[in-house]
Design an enzyme around this catalytic site. Sequence first.
Site, PDB file in Angstrom:
ATOM      1  N   SER A  71      73.649  50.334  -9.876  1.00 12.91           N
ATOM      2  CA  SER A  71      72.585  49.380 -10.182  1.00 12.91           C
ATOM      3  C   SER A  71      73.131  48.024 -10.593  1.00 12.91           C
ATOM      4  O   SER A  71      74.186  47.922 -11.223  1.00 12.91           O
ATOM      5  CB  SER A  71      71.682  49.981 -11.264  1.00 12.91           C
ATOM      6  OG  SER A  71      71.518  49.081 -12.322  1.00 12.91           O
ATOM      7  N   LYS A  72      72.362  47.037 -10.187  1.00 17.11           N
ATOM      8  CA  LYS A  72      72.713  45.648 -10.507  1.00 17.11           C
ATOM      9  C   LYS A  72      72.833  45.456 -12.005  1.00 17.11           C
ATOM     10  O   LYS A  72      73.672  44.729 -12.472  1.00 17.11           O
ATOM     11  CB  LYS A  72      71.563  44.740 -10.048  1.00 17.11           C
ATOM     12  CG  LYS A  72      71.663  44.266  -8.655  1.00 17.11           C
ATOM     13  CD  LYS A  72      70.793  43.036  -8.465  1.00 17.11           C
ATOM     14  CE  LYS A  72      69.321  43.293  -8.674  1.00 17.11           C
ATOM     15  NZ  LYS A  72      68.556  43.688  -7.533  1.00 17.11           N
ATOM     16  N   ARG A  73      71.931  46.137 -12.731  1.00 18.45           N
ATOM     17  CA  ARG A  73      71.857  45.930 -14.165  1.00 18.45           C
ATOM     18  C   ARG A  73      73.182  46.209 -14.869  1.00 18.45           C
ATOM     19  O   ARG A  73      73.510  45.630 -15.875  1.00 18.45           O
ATOM     20  CB  ARG A  73      70.775  46.833 -14.761  1.00 18.45           C
ATOM     21  CG  ARG A  73      69.659  46.030 -15.388  1.00 18.45           C
ATOM     22  CD  ARG A  73      68.614  46.921 -15.991  1.00 18.45           C
ATOM     23  NE  ARG A  73      68.206  47.972 -15.051  1.00 18.45           N
ATOM     24  CZ  ARG A  73      67.871  49.185 -15.429  1.00 18.45           C
ATOM     25  NH1 ARG A  73      67.898  49.531 -16.682  1.00 18.45           N
ATOM     26  NH2 ARG A  73      67.485  50.079 -14.527  1.00 18.45           N
ATOM     27  N   GLY A  98      76.011  45.754 -13.470  1.00 17.57           N
ATOM     28  CA  GLY A  98      77.061  44.937 -12.878  1.00 17.57           C
ATOM     29  C   GLY A  98      77.752  45.591 -11.695  1.00 17.57           C
ATOM     30  O   GLY A  98      78.824  45.152 -11.290  1.00 17.57           O
TER      31      GLY A  98
END
Length: 489
Positions: free
Chosen positions: A255-257, A259
């Site tokens: 996930s982007k969250r 990183g």
Amino acid sequence: MMSKQVRTRFAPSPTGFLHLGGLRSALYTWLFARKEKGVFMLRIEDTDQQRLVEGATEAIYRSLRLAGLDWDEGPDVGGDYGPYIQSQRRDMYAPYAWELVEKGEAYVCFCTKERLDAARAEAEARGETYKYDKHCLSLSKEEVKARIAAGESYVIRQNVPTEGTSSFDDVLFGHIEVENSTLDDTVLLKADGLPTYNFANVVDDHTMGITHVLRGSEYLSSTPKYNLLYKAFGWDIPVYVHMPPVMATPTRKLSKRYGDPTFEDLLSKGYLADAVVNYIALLGWNPGDEREMFTLPELVEAFSLEHINKAPAVFDMQKLTWFNAEYIRAMPAERFHELIRPYFAQVIDVEKMDTLRLAQLMQTRCEVLPDVVDKIDFLAQLPDYDIALYTNKRQKTNPENSFAMLTALLPLVESIDPWTEEAISSKISGYIQSQGLKNGPVLWPLRIAVSGKESTPGGFYEIAYLLGRDETLRRLRLSMEKLHSALAK
Ligand code: GLU
């Protein structure tokens, strides 16, 4: 029997850059479409205007193109089923919602936010999952008409059966069945007249002639409700293939969250698109044999839905890096040179050095392109190294004998003409032979003297050639002075 042409779609929501899970969904969908000689469509699902991210749609186009995935129909290429952006289809959905109202499969709901919030809070207080209580289902047609005419705000809700079960069959997950009593009467059409995400998705898949829905397994639980809608309309149900997620660790999704890198992040870190695509293809799918290296056409050839793994796959950066190194090694030297030259330019004056030769030396020593930067920095400038580097047991060298060796070699190096790798190597190896020496005591000090590094791409011959005569001699003299003054102490 002639079967219908396969029509598939990749339907991203433009909420950010294409992450690797999304890329893999797109890839599998594309591979399946190409394998079946079907249609691969791109549809942008932007009904949730709050979550939209500026530039995300363009980033999706860019990523897919960089990955080599082309689409037959889509916002920027057109097609017979357009528009391909949901916000441009906004007027198409309401008539379908009203059709369901007519059929009793949906109903108009006037409940206020306050009422719904209170009901939700009560359910939560009782420790129950909130479900709409069908409060407005009992309104008469006349009342509904009158209240709408009076300008009251309303939504249209799906009328989900309260008893029995709903089921569907998934190619990977098999038969999935849920109790209808667990399903909520979700909103299909919002107060602003726009569809909710779930409704638009179903209406579009049908009106765009989608035969196979491939998507992430997070949609497994909403699919029974989608199916109720298909049935309510009397539409053919598509073939469902829900794909397991790509994980960062066994317990956390990529996930982007956190990183985790997006596809474009990886490219900007020097990973090659082909290598990433190859690796991603094998992340959750296998060809049924031991092969690992695939071009896109080879993947199309080998692909089959049955070999998608039901278990979530864990993304492994090291394995990706291994693939990348393999791709670098396998590419034509000229191509590698072209790709690596901008990285060389960060460190050295590429106009003054034979970068093609340098690229040859680096091609087998580089896992990702930016690796070269640290490996060749000594070419720009002789580092301030420690003379302990001259001490090497295996080569039988130390600062003292290195100094003596360099002193003997300097005039020889000065006499090399022309300054080619061949001439350098034949002069020095001629000396080694004529003196009955071993390579180590000669080549180790020479290489340290011109590079100041314990390990370098290439040996003295290559480095001296790349540096040129003047710089090589300058460095040899500098290093001899360094040794001289250190030994004098
Ligand atoms: N728009 C959804 C997403 O980005 C895809 C849903 C689907 O493929 O049906 O996750």
